[in-house]
Design an enzyme around this catalytic site. Structure first.
Site, short mmCIF file in Angstrom:
data_model
loop_
_atom_site.label_atom_id
_atom_site.label_comp_id
_atom_site.label_asym_id
_atom_site.label_seq_id
_atom_site.Cartn_x
_atom_site.Cartn_y
_atom_site.Cartn_z
N SER A 137 0.83 -1.22 0.00
CA SER A 137 0.00 0.00 0.00
C SER A 137 0.85 1.26 0.00
O SER A 137 0.33 2.37 0.00
CB SER A 137 -0.92 0.01 1.22
OG SER A 137 -0.17 -0.19 2.40
N ASN A 167 -1.90 -2.87 13.11
CA ASN A 167 -3.36 -2.75 13.09
C ASN A 167 -3.85 -1.56 13.90
O ASN A 167 -4.72 -0.80 13.45
CB ASN A 167 -3.99 -4.05 13.62
CG ASN A 167 -3.64 -5.23 12.73
OD1 ASN A 167 -3.06 -5.06 11.66
ND2 ASN A 167 -3.97 -6.44 13.17
N THR A 226 -41.26 25.86 -8.54
CA THR A 226 -41.53 24.47 -8.14
C THR A 226 -41.74 23.74 -9.47
O THR A 226 -42.28 24.33 -10.41
CB THR A 226 -42.78 24.33 -7.25
OG1 THR A 226 -43.91 24.83 -7.97
CG2 THR A 226 -42.63 25.08 -5.93
N HIS A 227 -41.28 22.52 -9.56
CA HIS A 227 -41.31 21.77 -10.83
C HIS A 227 -40.56 22.51 -11.94
O HIS A 227 -40.87 22.33 -13.13
CB HIS A 227 -42.75 21.49 -11.28
CG HIS A 227 -43.62 20.96 -10.20
ND1 HIS A 227 -43.79 19.61 -9.95
CD2 HIS A 227 -44.37 21.60 -9.26
CE1 HIS A 227 -44.61 19.45 -8.92
NE2 HIS A 227 -44.97 20.65 -8.48
N SER A 283 -14.87 27.46 -26.14
CA SER A 283 -14.97 26.29 -27.00
C SER A 283 -13.92 26.41 -28.09
O SER A 283 -13.65 27.51 -28.58
CB SER A 283 -16.37 26.21 -27.60
OG SER A 283 -16.34 25.46 -28.79
N LYS A 288 -18.83 30.83 -27.33
CA LYS A 288 -19.13 30.08 -26.10
C LYS A 288 -18.34 30.56 -24.89
O LYS A 288 -17.16 30.85 -24.98
CB LYS A 288 -18.85 28.58 -26.31
CG LYS A 288 -19.77 27.88 -27.25
CD LYS A 288 -21.21 27.83 -26.76
CE LYS A 288 -21.40 26.86 -25.63
NZ LYS A 288 -21.31 25.47 -26.07
N ASN A 313 -18.29 28.67 -21.34
CA ASN A 313 -18.86 27.49 -20.68
C ASN A 313 -18.65 27.50 -19.17
O ASN A 313 -17.55 27.80 -18.71
CB ASN A 313 -18.25 26.22 -21.27
CG ASN A 313 -18.63 26.03 -22.73
OD1 ASN A 313 -19.73 26.42 -23.14
ND2 ASN A 313 -17.73 25.49 -23.51
N GLU A 348 -20.07 22.73 -13.77
CA GLU A 348 -20.34 21.42 -14.40
C GLU A 348 -19.48 20.33 -13.78
O GLU A 348 -19.95 19.22 -13.51
CB GLU A 348 -20.07 21.49 -15.90
CG GLU A 348 -21.09 22.30 -16.68
CD GLU A 348 -20.66 22.44 -18.12
OE1 GLU A 348 -20.94 21.56 -18.93
OE2 GLU A 348 -19.99 23.46 -18.45
N TYR A 390 -9.16 -7.11 12.71
CA TYR A 390 -8.58 -6.51 11.51
C TYR A 390 -8.56 -7.51 10.36
O TYR A 390 -8.26 -8.69 10.53
CB TYR A 390 -7.14 -6.03 11.79
CG TYR A 390 -6.47 -5.51 10.54
CD1 TYR A 390 -6.64 -4.19 10.14
CD2 TYR A 390 -5.72 -6.35 9.71
CE1 TYR A 390 -6.07 -3.72 8.96
CE2 TYR A 390 -5.14 -5.89 8.53
CZ TYR A 390 -5.32 -4.57 8.17
OH TYR A 390 -4.77 -4.11 7.00
N GLN A 404 -7.22 -2.21 4.17
CA GLN A 404 -6.23 -1.41 3.44
C GLN A 404 -6.90 -0.65 2.29
O GLN A 404 -6.40 0.37 1.84
CB GLN A 404 -5.13 -2.34 2.92
CG GLN A 404 -4.01 -1.63 2.20
CD GLN A 404 -2.79 -2.51 2.08
OE1 GLN A 404 -2.11 -2.80 3.05
NE2 GLN A 404 -2.51 -2.98 0.87
N LYS A 426 -8.15 3.42 2.13
CA LYS A 426 -7.36 4.66 2.00
C LYS A 426 -7.62 5.43 0.73
O LYS A 426 -7.87 6.65 0.77
CB LYS A 426 -5.88 4.34 2.16
CG LYS A 426 -5.56 4.15 3.61
CD LYS A 426 -4.27 3.49 3.87
CE LYS A 426 -4.36 2.74 5.17
NZ LYS A 426 -5.29 1.58 5.15
N1 ARG Z 1 -1.19 -1.38 5.22
C1 ARG Z 1 -2.05 -1.97 6.17
C2 ARG Z 1 -3.46 -1.31 6.10
O1 ARG Z 1 -3.55 -0.31 5.54
C3 ARG Z 1 -1.51 -1.79 7.55
C4 ARG Z 1 -1.97 -2.81 8.51
C5 ARG Z 1 -1.42 -4.16 8.13
N2 ARG Z 1 -1.74 -5.13 9.12
C6 ARG Z 1 -1.56 -6.45 8.89
N3 ARG Z 1 -1.92 -7.23 9.87
N4 ARG Z 1 -1.19 -6.88 7.72
O2 ARG Z 1 -4.43 -1.83 6.59
#
Ligand code: ARG
Length: 466
Positions: free
Chosen positions: A29, A116, A161-162, A283, A289, A291, A296, A323, A328, A331
């Site tokens: 990660s 964790n 309205t509408h 444009s 134009k 825009n 948007e 956990y 992971q 994120k």
């Molecule tokens: N990169 C992991 C996450 O974002 C960190 C925790 C990893 N824990 C493990 N027991 N593999 O969740």
């Protein structure tokens, strides 16, 4: 990012062959969670200080860890830190570098801790900081809306309205409707911030730890209200991220509705408002134009935020305690929500105060579509007619106006009296657009006086924010 092979893992003790290269990349990660480095270092500093307080680390060891971590923070900031995919994530990259730097003491940092509880802490700290920035930008947008509302407190426009002309309203009143939605969004973010502000450190992998840790102390060092109650819940809970995503989705929904109106109102068909050129694009083929790209895009970006909310909900669904690596996956959605919301808020906070209103056009639009028809009905009720009969009389006068291409206020008293002999000269007080808005003179109503009072209340609420 380096990808050295074969790699020595911090957890490699029980393994007899190196991790498959694809699996290494698949499970890593670090490409995205390196964004957490600052909070990861702060979490580690608090954990180390706590370990020293309870006698697990010596003062000298703590000092080495503190120096090492600060040097790492500086290396990352300077862009000289070498991230390694084989070290999987931000946590192990930093820990390995600490050991490179300070030797064996670096290996003691992870005492009584697991990635964790570490990651659960980092992500809470990160969202907490970003929430504060989002709330600041949201307040700036609200200030802009309120100033626009004050400037245009008397400006008449059709209320819909509408999407059909309904009754005249003031432009300021319309802007304050948006402000109310944003006010609720703000309080949802605050609410989410309060609930997330508990410290998971000490939950370790899932069951807690055998060291004599002081969870209150590390929680306090990190500015949390208290330690979390249950170690299993601490490492697996991502409710705060889902709440945050839900609040962000609602905010984006509000911004997309607002955007839709801005897009409509800038069109040649409406011409209610002008956006400054610096917020628009042209444009490549049609020279005329201009825009409204910014509204948007904001309207479109609600899609990705809603998508992330569904990702997070789905990610948590059916996860057994405690956990799981699934987490992971929280994120990237969280980061993208934060980036998207901050960009959209910045664009709108900059743009909204610079909106100009074509008040002659909004007034003229309110004149079309018999927007004061309800006022005539209310007038007849005050003269003694039951509302349903008054409705009928006004319906007939509207049909006449349609045939003659005349607004009610453009008819003569004689013309109006052909529909009801109860109509007298004072009817014109209520048939005018100003008469109509001024008459809605109660809290929450569209009368300019009420809009100014509401804008002041809204401003006071904003000023009370810390
Ligand atoms: N990169 C992991 C996450 O974002 C960190 C925790 C990893 N824990 C493990 N027991 N593999 O969740």
């Amino acid at each position: 990012m380096s990808d050295k092979e074969p790699s020595i893992k911090p957890w490699g003790g029980r393994f007899s062959e190196p991790t498959d290269q694809f699996v290494e990349r698949f499970t890593a990660s670090v490409s995205f969670d390196q964004r957490l480095y600052h909070h990861d270092i702060n979490g580690s500093l608090a954990h180390a200080a706590m370990l020293e307080k309870v006698g697990v680390l010596t003062a000298a060891e703590l000092a080495d860890i503190q120096r090492g971590l600060e040097e790492i923070r500086a290396e990352i900031l300077a862009g000289t830190f070498e991230w390694s995919v084989s070290l999987e994530d931000v946590h192990m990259n930093i820990e390995a570098r600490l050991t490179d730097k300070i030797g064996i003491t670096g290996k003691k940092l992870h005492t009584g801790r697991s990635r964790n509880d570490q990651v659960a802490t980092d992500i809470r700290l990160y969202v907490r900081d970003e929430l504060a920035l989002i709330c600041k930008e949201l307040s700036r947008l609200q200030l802009g809306l309120i100033s626009l509302a004050k400037r245009e407190a008397k400006t008449i426009m059709p209320g819909f309205t509408h999407l059909q002309t309904a009754q005249p309203v003031t432009f300021g009143h319309h802007m304050l409707a948006w402000n109310e939605m944003l006010e609720r969004d703000f309080s949802r973010f605050q609410d989410c911030g309060t609930r997330l502000n508990q410290c998971p450190l000490g939950a370790a992998a899932l069951a807690g730890t055998t060291y004599p840790i002081d969870r209150h102390y590390s929680a306090e060092l990190l500015g949390f209200d208290r330690p979390t109650e249950n170690s299993l819940d601490s490492v697996s809970d991502r409710d705060f991220a889902i709440e945050f995503a839900a609040a962000a989705s609602l905010l984006m929904t509000h911004l997309s509705r607002f955007s839709e109106e801005l897009v409509l109102w800038t069109s040649a068909q409406f011409k209610f408002i002008e956006l400054p050129d610096r917020f628009c694009t042209g444009s490549s083929i049609m020279p005329q134009k201009k825009n409204p790209d910014v509204p948007e895009l904001v309207r479109g970006k609600v899609g990705r935020v809603n998508g992330h909310l569904v990702s997070l909900l789905t990610l948590m669904k059916s996860q057994p305690l405690a956990y799981n690596k699934d987490n992971q996956e929280d994120k990237e959605p969280i980061f993208d929500i934060i980036d998207t919301v901050k960009d959209c808020l910045k664009a709108y906070a900059d743009m909204v105060p610079a909106i100009t209103v074509n008040d002659a056009i909004t007034r003229e639009a309110a004149m079309r579509g018999f927007s004061t028809a309800t006022d005539l009905a209310d007038y007849l009720v005050r003269k003694g007619l039951p509302f349903r009969d008054a409705h009928e009389v006004v319906g007939k006068s509207v049909a006449y106006g349609l045939a003659e291409n005349k607004d009610l206020s453009e008819m003569t008293l004689e013309e109006l009296r052909t529909f009801s002999s109860d109509i007298e000269a004072d009817v014109f007080d209520v048939l005018t657009l100003e008469g109509s808005v001024n008459a809605r003179d109660h809290i929450g109503g569209t009368a300019p006086k009420q809009v100014l009072a509401a804008a002041e209340r809204a401003e006071n609420r904003l000023n009370k924010r810390s």
